[in-house]
Design an enzyme around this catalytic site. Sequence first.
Site, mmCIF file in Angstrom:
data_model
loop_
_atom_site.group_PDB
_atom_site.id
_atom_site.type_symbol
_atom_site.label_atom_id
_atom_site.label_comp_id
_atom_site.label_asym_id
_atom_site.label_seq_id
_atom_site.Cartn_x
_atom_site.Cartn_y
_atom_site.Cartn_z
ATOM 1 N N GLY A 1 -5.492 1.234 17.839
ATOM 2 C CA GLY A 1 -4.663 0.671 16.613
ATOM 3 C C GLY A 1 -4.140 2.054 15.753
ATOM 4 N N ALA A 2 -2.697 1.878 14.964
ATOM 5 C CA ALA A 2 -2.507 2.839 13.928
ATOM 6 C C ALA A 2 -1.810 2.419 13.032
ATOM 7 C CB ALA A 2 -1.141 3.490 14.913
ATOM 8 N N GLY A 3 -2.505 1.361 12.732
ATOM 9 C CA GLY A 3 -1.435 0.439 10.965
ATOM 10 C C GLY A 3 -2.921 0.946 10.192
ATOM 11 N N ALA B 1 -5.187 0.698 8.312
ATOM 12 C CA ALA B 1 -6.739 0.275 8.145
ATOM 13 C C ALA B 1 -7.469 1.797 9.139
ATOM 14 C CB ALA B 1 -7.648 -0.577 8.462
ATOM 15 N N GLY C 1 -18.114 -4.635 10.088
ATOM 16 C CA GLY C 1 -16.472 -4.332 9.523
ATOM 17 C C GLY C 1 -17.160 -4.417 8.343
ATOM 18 N N ASN D 1 -5.254 2.182 -1.402
ATOM 19 C CA ASN D 1 -5.213 0.493 -2.122
ATOM 20 C C ASN D 1 -6.336 0.298 -2.883
ATOM 21 O OD1 ASN D 1 -8.147 2.230 -1.383
ATOM 22 N ND2 ASN D 1 -9.057 0.270 0.052
ATOM 23 N N LYS E 1 1.007 -1.165 0.072
ATOM 24 C CA LYS E 1 -0.268 -0.215 -0.275
ATOM 25 C C LYS E 1 0.694 0.964 0.323
ATOM 26 C CE LYS E 1 -4.536 -2.082 2.475
ATOM 27 N NZ LYS E 1 -5.166 -1.584 3.095
ATOM 28 N N ASP F 1 -10.144 2.749 2.159
ATOM 29 C CA ASP F 1 -10.234 2.319 3.722
ATOM 30 C C ASP F 1 -11.143 3.029 4.131
ATOM 31 O OD1 ASP F 1 -9.146 0.029 3.058
ATOM 32 O OD2 ASP F 1 -7.415 0.231 3.745
#
Length: 285
Positions: free
Chosen positions: A131-133, A135, A249, A92, A71, A107
């Site tokens: 989270g911080a990835g 997505a 989701g 993406n 990505k 996303d």
Amino acid sequence: MSKNYRAELVGVIGDPVDGNPTGVMEEAGFAALGLNFRYLTIKVLPQDLEDAIRGVRAFHMRGINLTMPHKVQVIPYLDELTEAAGIIGAVNTVINQDGKLIGENTDGKGFMIALKNEGIPVKGTHITMLGAGGAAKAIAVECALAGASEIKIINRDKTRGVALAELITSRTGCTAEYIPWTEKKTVPADTNILINGTSAGLFPDIDMCPDLDYATIHEGMTVCDVVFNPVDPLFLQKSRANGARTVNGIGMLVNQGAMNFRLWTGREAPVDVMYKTLEAEFSEE
């Protein structure tokens, strides 16, 4: 009149990619509208990414999805980025416009449509992101662009958490802060929307869920999950048991796929068909 035996090609490239369900949904959409499109699920190793993008051009593919680990690495091989993709720093979806490859990130946009469809406003809200990835980053940026007042980033890796908070604060009109993720983390009391942006609970690890003090989730909160398989993960079940409203989701995944569909075909996607196809796919497992 001569027949056209050439299908328009789209697809996804990544590694690993065998478990990516996007093709099932997109192919169902193509069939529903009678479009001669084919969605290919293609394994591409990191060292072969440049060649793969050359292939997109050479095969006159209408576009391509990218999943891990491509990505970010794909950006130098593209001609242009949309505003969101530029801020997020990840792509993406690629659209081939007459030989010009444009990088987009759908996303977060898919997530925003899912919230809108549920009648949940983002403007002026306080959001807590787990989270911080990839997505999580895409969703946080889109929430900030949509007018969220504040975003708290809870993440175990301090460097990534701080970087995401600084990105949001510097590039959007929203304030953001990083909060370390400690054991049985409490959810900030002023949270309006809590989002699991991690893969905790994704099939086959369906007995897992984010390490939180679930007693701090309460009525009045909206709790969302990027996990799409299972359709109703443990995280949402536990949140709902405490009175929270939940959004799964699969809506994000389907709406993201619908955006890709429209960008590639120029036609409105049959969202209901795509949703039911994915729901049926996951219920078989």
